[in-house]
Design an enzyme around this catalytic site. Structure first.
Site, PDB file in Angstrom:
ATOM      1  N   GLU A  12      -5.879 -10.209   7.347  1.00 12.00           N
ATOM      2  CA  GLU A  12      -5.072 -11.174   8.111  1.00 12.00           C
ATOM      3  C   GLU A  12      -6.011 -12.221   8.707  1.00 12.00           C
ATOM      4  OE1 GLU A  12      -2.315  -9.339  10.787  1.00 12.00           O
ATOM      5  OE2 GLU A  12      -1.834  -7.812   9.322  1.00 12.00           O
ATOM      6  N   PHE A  60     -18.684  -5.477   8.725  1.00 10.52           N
ATOM      7  CA  PHE A  60     -17.958  -4.375   9.400  1.00 10.52           C
ATOM      8  C   PHE A  60     -18.880  -3.465  10.185  1.00 10.52           C
ATOM      9  CE2 PHE A  60     -13.405  -4.485   8.314  1.00 10.52           C
ATOM     10  CZ  PHE A  60     -13.437  -5.703   7.701  1.00 10.52           C
ATOM     11  N   PHE A 113      -6.037  -6.670  -1.068  1.00 12.91           N
ATOM     12  CA  PHE A 113      -7.171  -6.460  -0.153  1.00 12.91           C
ATOM     13  C   PHE A 113      -7.262  -7.654   0.794  1.00 12.91           C
ATOM     14  CE2 PHE A 113      -8.531  -2.749  -2.345  1.00 12.91           C
ATOM     15  CZ  PHE A 113      -8.258  -2.962  -3.681  1.00 12.91           C
ATOM     16  N   LEU A 114      -6.092  -8.178   1.180  1.00 10.19           N
ATOM     17  CA  LEU A 114      -6.066  -9.395   2.007  1.00 10.19           C
ATOM     18  C   LEU A 114      -6.329  -9.021   3.462  1.00 10.19           C
ATOM     19  CD1 LEU A 114      -2.779 -10.952   0.538  1.00 10.19           C
ATOM     20  CD2 LEU A 114      -5.123 -11.316  -0.258  1.00 10.19           C
ATOM     21  N   CYS A 150      -3.337  -2.276   8.873  1.00  6.18           N
ATOM     22  CA  CYS A 150      -3.772  -1.512   7.694  1.00  6.18           C
ATOM     23  C   CYS A 150      -4.756  -0.391   7.973  1.00  6.18           C
ATOM     24  CB  CYS A 150      -4.350  -2.469   6.666  1.00  6.18           C
ATOM     25  SG  CYS A 150      -3.054  -3.477   5.944  1.00  6.18           S
ATOM     26  N   THR A 205       0.849  -1.193   0.000  1.00  2.00           N
ATOM     27  CA  THR A 205       0.000   0.000   0.000  1.00  2.00           C
ATOM     28  C   THR A 205       0.882   1.240   0.000  1.00  2.00           C
ATOM     29  OG1 THR A 205      -1.632  -1.239   1.225  1.00  2.00           O
ATOM     30  CG2 THR A 205      -1.850   1.154   1.264  1.00  2.00           C
TER      31      THR A 205
HETATM   32  C1  UDX Z   1       3.070  -4.762   3.584  1.00  2.00           C
HETATM   33  C2  UDX Z   1       2.875  -3.276   3.745  1.00  2.00           C
HETATM   34  O1  UDX Z   1       3.370  -2.923   5.054  1.00  2.00           O
HETATM   35  C3  UDX Z   1       1.437  -2.904   3.691  1.00  2.00           C
HETATM   36  O2  UDX Z   1       1.309  -1.481   3.678  1.00  2.00           O
HETATM   37  C4  UDX Z   1       0.841  -3.429   2.435  1.00  2.00           C
HETATM   38  O3  UDX Z   1      -0.558  -3.174   2.442  1.00  2.00           O
HETATM   39  C5  UDX Z   1       1.097  -4.909   2.320  1.00  2.00           C
HETATM   40  O4  UDX Z   1       2.497  -5.217   2.391  1.00  2.00           O
HETATM   41  P1  UDX Z   1       3.060  -6.693   5.262  1.00  2.00           P
HETATM   42  O5  UDX Z   1       3.119  -7.781   4.275  1.00  2.00           O
HETATM   43  O6  UDX Z   1       2.336  -6.906   6.548  1.00  2.00           O
HETATM   44  O7  UDX Z   1       2.410  -5.387   4.650  1.00  2.00           O
HETATM   45  O8  UDX Z   1       4.572  -6.255   5.567  1.00  2.00           O
HETATM   46  P2  UDX Z   1       5.509  -6.986   6.626  1.00  2.00           P
HETATM   47  O9  UDX Z   1       4.773  -8.099   7.275  1.00  2.00           O
HETATM   48  O10 UDX Z   1       6.094  -5.879   7.421  1.00  2.00           O
HETATM   49  O11 UDX Z   1       6.615  -7.654   5.713  1.00  2.00           O
HETATM   50  C6  UDX Z   1       7.404  -6.857   4.896  1.00  2.00           C
HETATM   51  C7  UDX Z   1       8.577  -7.750   4.475  1.00  2.00           C
HETATM   52  O12 UDX Z   1       9.419  -6.998   3.588  1.00  2.00           O
HETATM   53  C8  UDX Z   1       9.464  -8.185   5.644  1.00  2.00           C
HETATM   54  O13 UDX Z   1       9.663  -9.568   5.573  1.00  2.00           O
HETATM   55  C9  UDX Z   1      10.787  -7.453   5.405  1.00  2.00           C
HETATM   56  O14 UDX Z   1      11.919  -8.197   5.802  1.00  2.00           O
HETATM   57  C10 UDX Z   1      10.765  -7.288   3.902  1.00  2.00           C
HETATM   58  N1  UDX Z   1      11.590  -6.206   3.421  1.00  2.00           N
HETATM   59  C11 UDX Z   1      11.625  -5.028   4.096  1.00  2.00           C
HETATM   60  C12 UDX Z   1      12.334  -6.407   2.251  1.00  2.00           C
HETATM   61  O15 UDX Z   1      12.341  -7.483   1.689  1.00  2.00           O
HETATM   62  N2  UDX Z   1      13.084  -5.383   1.771  1.00  2.00           N
HETATM   63  C13 UDX Z   1      13.186  -4.199   2.429  1.00  2.00           C
HETATM   64  O16 UDX Z   1      13.926  -3.330   1.972  1.00  2.00           O
HETATM   65  C14 UDX Z   1      12.441  -4.006   3.634  1.00  2.00           C
HETATM   66  C1  UDX Z   2      -7.981  -4.903   6.580  1.00  2.00           C
HETATM   67  C2  UDX Z   2      -8.918  -4.906   5.384  1.00  2.00           C
HETATM   68  O1  UDX Z   2     -10.075  -5.656   5.712  1.00  2.00           O
HETATM   69  C3  UDX Z   2      -8.243  -5.557   4.196  1.00  2.00           C
HETATM   70  O2  UDX Z   2      -9.090  -5.517   3.062  1.00  2.00           O
HETATM   71  C4  UDX Z   2      -6.963  -4.786   3.905  1.00  2.00           C
HETATM   72  O3  UDX Z   2      -6.281  -5.350   2.810  1.00  2.00           O
HETATM   73  C5  UDX Z   2      -6.062  -4.818   5.131  1.00  2.00           C
HETATM   74  O4  UDX Z   2      -6.742  -4.261   6.254  1.00  2.00           O
HETATM   75  P1  UDX Z   2      -7.154  -6.556   8.421  1.00  2.00           P
HETATM   76  O5  UDX Z   2      -6.400  -5.363   8.917  1.00  2.00           O
HETATM   77  O6  UDX Z   2      -6.482  -7.867   8.317  1.00  2.00           O
HETATM   78  O7  UDX Z   2      -7.755  -6.229   6.948  1.00  2.00           O
HETATM   79  O8  UDX Z   2      -8.345  -6.781   9.439  1.00  2.00           O
HETATM   80  P2  UDX Z   2      -9.916  -6.592   9.346  1.00  2.00           P
HETATM   81  O9  UDX Z   2     -10.535  -7.910   9.273  1.00  2.00           O
HETATM   82  O10 UDX Z   2     -10.254  -5.575   8.348  1.00  2.00           O
HETATM   83  O11 UDX Z   2     -10.220  -5.959  10.809  1.00  2.00           O
HETATM   84  C6  UDX Z   2      -9.611  -4.730  11.115  1.00  2.00           C
HETATM   85  C7  UDX Z   2      -9.979  -4.383  12.542  1.00  2.00           C
HETATM   86  O12 UDX Z   2     -11.358  -4.022  12.613  1.00  2.00           O
HETATM   87  C8  UDX Z   2      -9.783  -5.524  13.530  1.00  2.00           C
HETATM   88  O13 UDX Z   2      -9.271  -4.987  14.734  1.00  2.00           O
HETATM   89  C9  UDX Z   2     -11.187  -6.047  13.740  1.00  2.00           C
HETATM   90  O14 UDX Z   2     -11.352  -6.627  15.026  1.00  2.00           O
HETATM   91  C10 UDX Z   2     -11.991  -4.770  13.625  1.00  2.00           C
HETATM   92  N1  UDX Z   2     -13.381  -4.990  13.224  1.00  2.00           N
HETATM   93  C11 UDX Z   2     -13.653  -5.544  12.006  1.00  2.00           C
HETATM   94  C12 UDX Z   2     -14.396  -4.582  14.080  1.00  2.00           C
HETATM   95  O15 UDX Z   2     -14.136  -4.095  15.182  1.00  2.00           O
HETATM   96  N2  UDX Z   2     -15.691  -4.748  13.691  1.00  2.00           N
HETATM   97  C13 UDX Z   2     -16.007  -5.309  12.492  1.00  2.00           C
HETATM   98  O16 UDX Z   2     -17.188  -5.452  12.198  1.00  2.00           O
HETATM   99  C14 UDX Z   2     -14.959  -5.720  11.628  1.00  2.00           C
END
Ligand code: UDX
Ligand code: UDX
Length: 440
Positions: free
Chosen positions: A154, A248, A151-152, A259, A126
């Site tokens: 966790e 939601f 749009f994954l 995110c 992002t």
């Molecule tokens: C990332 C972004 O933070 C998020 O904004 C986007 O929506 C999805 O991709 P995430 O996959 O959770 O989210 O990132 P994270 O779990 O922090 O993993 C990032 C990986 O990149 C780590 O394994 C880190 O070691 C690696 N990395 C970091 C590289 O390979 N190269 C770098 O220069 C820095």
């Molecule tokens: C979110 C977006 O859903 C996903 O599309 C984007 O790519 C990454 O950010 P994520 O952060 O994994 O995904 O969690 P999500 O399932 O969206 O929940 C976010 C937070 O909202 C959590 O703390 C969850 O507990 C809270 N939540 C969610 C509520 O409190 N009420 C709800 O009805 C739904």
């Protein structure tokens, strides 16, 4: 290496990069995954998942040393690849601006590599609007650049990869956009081909709206508690309006995760930079913090103050199904309770170790990380439920009552039944349960 499919490189083996890598393999492609963290590379090579994601270990072990190769060298990963997906972390910085240092480092490394014009650069992490354009310019047009936001969620990332609501690809280079779209062949979802900024904004606009929706649900719940109405019925009725949708709208301890908080901050920051005043997203953020204060005030009132009290906390992760603590309610609420003089015993099926790294018990004398939910509950004056893990949902109120010294249960996820809790002699409070269990 399995035959067929396309050669794909992925930089960043995090929630998004690793999930995308094994899922692309599952779709018949061949993936070379690169990460700067040698430990993470070694773990993945041995088939160990650095993250907790249902379904990921199975796919990793099915494809590692076959369709999936892992390396810590970018040149090796990119060589001969049709596309390089960027999934490096883009966390929020203090100002709210996403920290793009990992992306910039990657771009510098790419510039030093020869003949990249056969590879499309795909930004999946992002990134704020304008970043794809910046990447294209910094590479001096040597590589087509396509925005392909993820749009994954966790906890359901593997499922979400194969069943997205839509696939978004953005680029002025139609051919490059369609090449990236083609990689998702077999995924049954609408395809939206658009420009760079549009694709970048779709991601932020979506997460910003989800944050708004959750904060709206939490405020309606607070009003219901004050008026004695049941918010679950009110929000169910609201969600039945097809223009709103029922997802939601679950009241809780306020949204967390990596995110929603990060992306709302980034959108506000971008608005400021663009000279556009945004009023709704800052309100959603304030409502989110207020929700946690509301819960702490209610718990303190129910217990007659927190000093000297023993509070059990079930759930630390920002939501069930993950070990991720980023912006979780527990990170804010537990230190506050400890500072108020409470002793706190926690349990979480997946996030306990991560929590101990944030709050080493030796530095937090009032904190105990319990090995299971029942020892966390032993002799507690009150129970606070923060994460909707199944093991908490199936706990019977009578068993809870018998373990506790006190009777107060504050269920921030509304996972227990108020009537059964009251019948067991518990002083039960939910979020928005109104007259049945007012959070007052
Ligand atoms: C990332 C972004 O933070 C998020 O904004 C986007 O929506 C999805 O991709 P995430 O996959 O959770 O989210 O990132 P994270 O779990 O922090 O993993 C990032 C990986 O990149 C780590 O394994 C880190 O070691 C690696 N990395 C970091 C590289 O390979 N190269 C770098 O220069 C820095
Ligand atoms: C979110 C977006 O859903 C996903 O599309 C984007 O790519 C990454 O950010 P994520 O952060 O994994 O995904 O969690 P999500 O399932 O969206 O929940 C976010 C937070 O909202 C959590 O703390 C969850 O507990 C809270 N939540 C969610 C509520 O409190 N009420 C709800 O009805 C739904």
């Amino acid at each position: 290496m399995g035959a067929g499919g396309t050669e794909i490189a992925i930089a960043g083996a995090g929630y998004v990069g690793l999930t995308s890598a094994v899922c692309f393999c599952e779709m018949g492609h061949r993936v070379r995954l690169v990460d700067v963290d040698p430990q993470r590379v070694a773990m993945i090579r041995q088939g160990q998942c650095p993250i907790y994601e249902p379904g990921l270990p199975e796919l990793l072990n099915k494809h590692r040393n076959d369709r999936l190769q892992v390396t810590d060298r970018l040149a090796e990963a990119v060589k001969g690849a049709s596309a390089l997906f960027v999934c490096v972390g883009t966390p929020a910085s203090a100002s709210g601006a996403p920290d793009l240092s990992a992306l910039r480092r990657l771009l510098r490394e790419l510039k030093a590599l020869p003949d990249l014009n056969q590879t499309v650069l795909v930004l999946k992490s992002t990134v704020p609007p304008g970043t794809n354009r910046m990447a294209y310019d910094s590479l001096r047009g040597t590589m087509p650049v396509v925005s392909n936001p993820e749009f994954l969620r966790e906890g359901t990332a593997v499922h979400d990869f194969f069943h997205p609501d839509r696939v978004v690809v953005g680029s002025p280079d139609e051919g490059a956009a369609l090449l990236v779209a083609g990689l998702y062949k077999g995924v049954d979802a609408p395809l939206l081909v658009t420009g760079w900024e549009e694709a970048e904004l779709i991601k932020y606009a979506t997460n910003g709206f989800l944050a708004l929706k959750i904060s709206y649900a939490n405020e309606i719940a607070a009003l219901c508690d004050a008026l004695g109405a049941d918010a679950l019925d009110v929000l169910k009725g609201l969600g039945l309006d097809h223009r709103v949708g029922s997802q939601f709208l679950r009241p809780g301890p306020g949204y967390g995760g990596s995110c929603l908080p990060k992306d709302t901050r980034a959108l506000i920051w971008k608005g400021r930079r663009a000279g556009v005043r945004l009023d709704l997203l800052p309100a959603a953020q304030r409502a989110n913090l207020r929700q946690r204060e509301r819960l702490l005030e209610a718990l303190s009132k129910l217990l007659g103050g927190l000093a000297g009290k023993q509070v059990a906390v079930w759930g630390l992760a920002f939501k069930a199904g993950t070990d991720d603590l980023r912006t979780a309610a527990s990170l804010e609420m537990i230190p506050w309770m400890l500072k108020q003089g409470a002793s706190v015993r926690t349990y979480d099926p997946a996030a306990q170790e991560a929590f101990a790294r944030h709050f080493p018990p030796e530095k937090w004398p009032g904190l105990t990380l319990s090995p299971d939910q029942w020892s966390a509950l032993e002799g507690a004056d009150g129970l606070l439920i923060l994460t909707e893990w199944e093991t908490f949902r199936t706990a019977t109120p009578l068993a809870i009552r018998r373990k506790m010294a006190g009777r107060v249960v504050l269920d921030a996820r509304n996972i227990l039944d108020p009537e059964a809790a009251r019948a067991a002699g518990l002083q039960y409070r939910g979020v928005g349960r109104g007259r049945r269990a007012p959070l007052r």
